[in-house]
Design an enzyme around this catalytic site. Structure first.
Site, short mmCIF file in Angstrom:
data_model
loop_
_atom_site.label_atom_id
_atom_site.label_comp_id
_atom_site.label_asym_id
_atom_site.label_seq_id
_atom_site.Cartn_x
_atom_site.Cartn_y
_atom_site.Cartn_z
CG ASP A 219 -2.28 0.68 0.90
OD1 ASP A 219 -2.24 1.89 0.58
OD2 ASP A 219 -3.34 0.05 0.97
CG HIS A 242 -1.02 1.41 -3.30
ND1 HIS A 242 -2.30 1.22 -2.82
CD2 HIS A 242 -0.67 0.26 -3.90
CE1 HIS A 242 -2.69 -0.03 -3.11
NE2 HIS A 242 -1.70 -0.62 -3.76
#
Length: 397
Positions: A219, A242
């Site tokens: 993430d 991310h």
């Protein structure tokens, strides 16, 4: 913004120059009954040692976790306030969380918590192992509650340097209501497909400096959330993951704010996003005074993105002007390659993104035979130099 960055930089140098190796009073967890075989629960020994460390009046008392051993710890909280102005947590060995099957079902949302501790200094070459693989496998990431590995609450003057952190069930490190914090030379990693394993999450905190660290997770490498200001991020290598994100902001119609953020000298490799601002429909507040500079991206899917439609609130506010207002965002010396043709995306709400500045931005496609493009709506600002061209912003001559 330049004055802010300089002030944070000088503050960080002053703090980093004060790193202490060990305190004058050393409390070794082995002396309190810790075994360190990776099988026996050492939680009680750690808490006993912590109680003596926290109650010590000597300068810089140290909780000493020797290297060469693995310490199994069930969920526990290191509680302050402590009597000394600085408390050292020296980690030489490995701290290991129980597996999901062995987790104590008492509703705890964190593995290791630090609460209300002034001058907490975590150092040493040790490692935190969250043993998250069973959590990732057995849980729907949208609905399964999983524990954050390290959670710091109201720990002002927090310092953390030189540690490794792997395979958290959820966030690796979260800080909440902390001020004057420095993270330096950290190594955080989890598989690319591990859900919600953010590197560092920041909320309701100020004067945060994160530097010279490596993060590869499933993430956001770093997420800057509501109530955070004066955030300085420098020298981060991120990927997979991310990217580096501001937000998400405005979830469930909430009032959220973030301001004075400076991200510089970072490398993002094969990330799902590069440098991102994300907000929910229906929320309100602002994100302002944000600078991304000297950023290099290699094969990022969304290198530059402002997404004000990250997700919708079912009972969205319909009041005009009650969106998250994004303003005063500068991209300077940002370059690299994009895996998608939409290299620059400004997807702003009807409240409009204002004073967006692109200065020496150059992003090309990873595949040399393809051409990158920019897409935007409801954005105002100016372009000093940008590839691909951003037609919705005015050109400066």
């Amino acid at each position: 913004m330049k004055l802010l960055s300089a002030a944070i930089f000088l503050y960080s140098i002053a703090i980093l120059s004060s790193w202490t190796v060990l305190g004058s009073s050393d409390f070794n967890v082995l002396d309190y009954g810790a075994i360190g075989n990776g099988k026996t629960d050492d939680s009680k020994a750690f808490l006993k040692a912590w109680n003596d460390v926290c109650g010590a009046t000597e300068e810089s008392p140290t909780l000493h976790v020797p290297d060469g051993k693995t310490y199994l710890l069930n969920p526990l909280k290191f509680q302050g306030p402590c009597k000394s102005k600085q408390v050292i947590f020296y980690l030489g060995g490995t701290l290991m969380a129980p597996t999901k099957d062995e987790w104590i079902s008492d509703g705890k949302g964190q593995w290791i918590q630090f609460f209300d501790i002034e001058g907490l200094n975590l150092q040493g070459g040790g490692r935190f192992d969250g043993q998250g693989s069973l959590w990732w496998k057995d849980c729907d990431h949208k609905h399964c509650k999983r524990p954050t590995a390290l959670f710091f609450h109201n720990c002002n003057g927090l310092q953390m340097k030189g540690m490794k952190h792997i395979n958290s069930a959820k966030n690796h490190i979260s800080i909440n209501m902390c001020h004057d914090v420095i993270f330096s030379h950290l190594h955080i990693s989890a598989p690319e497909d591990s859900p919600n394993t953010d590197g560092i999450d920041i909320s309701e905190s100020t004067n945060i400096f994160i530097e010279d660290s490596f993060m590869a997770t499933g993430d956001d490498c770093i997420a800057i959330n509501n109530g955070s200001s004066n955030i300085n991020i420098n020298g981060i290598t991120c990927g997979p993951g991310h990217g580096i994100s501001i937000g998400s902001l405005g979830k469930d119609g909430e009032y959220n704010v973030v301001e004075n953020v400076h991200v510089s000298n970072c490398l993002l490799r094969s990330t799902q996003n590069g440098i991102r601002i994300k907000t929910w429909e229906g929320g309100y507040g602002y994100a302002k005074n944000i600078t991304f500079e000297k950023i290099t991206m290699k094969n990022a899917k969304n290198p530059i993105i402002i997404d004000q439609y990250y997700s919708s609130y079912a009972y969205s506010r319909k009041m005009k002007g009650m969106d998250i207002k994004v303003s005063d965002v500068t991209y300077r010396e940002v370059n690299g390659t994009s895996a998608n043709e939409d290299a620059i995306t400004f997807n702003c709400s009807q409240a409009r993104c204002s004073n967006i500045i692109l200065d020496n931005v150059n992003i090309k496609m990873t595949n040399p035979g393809e051409k990158a493009k920019a897409v935007c709506q409801n954005a105002d600002g100016k372009v000093l130099s940008a590839v691909p061209p951003v037609s919705c912003l005015s050109k400066s001559h």
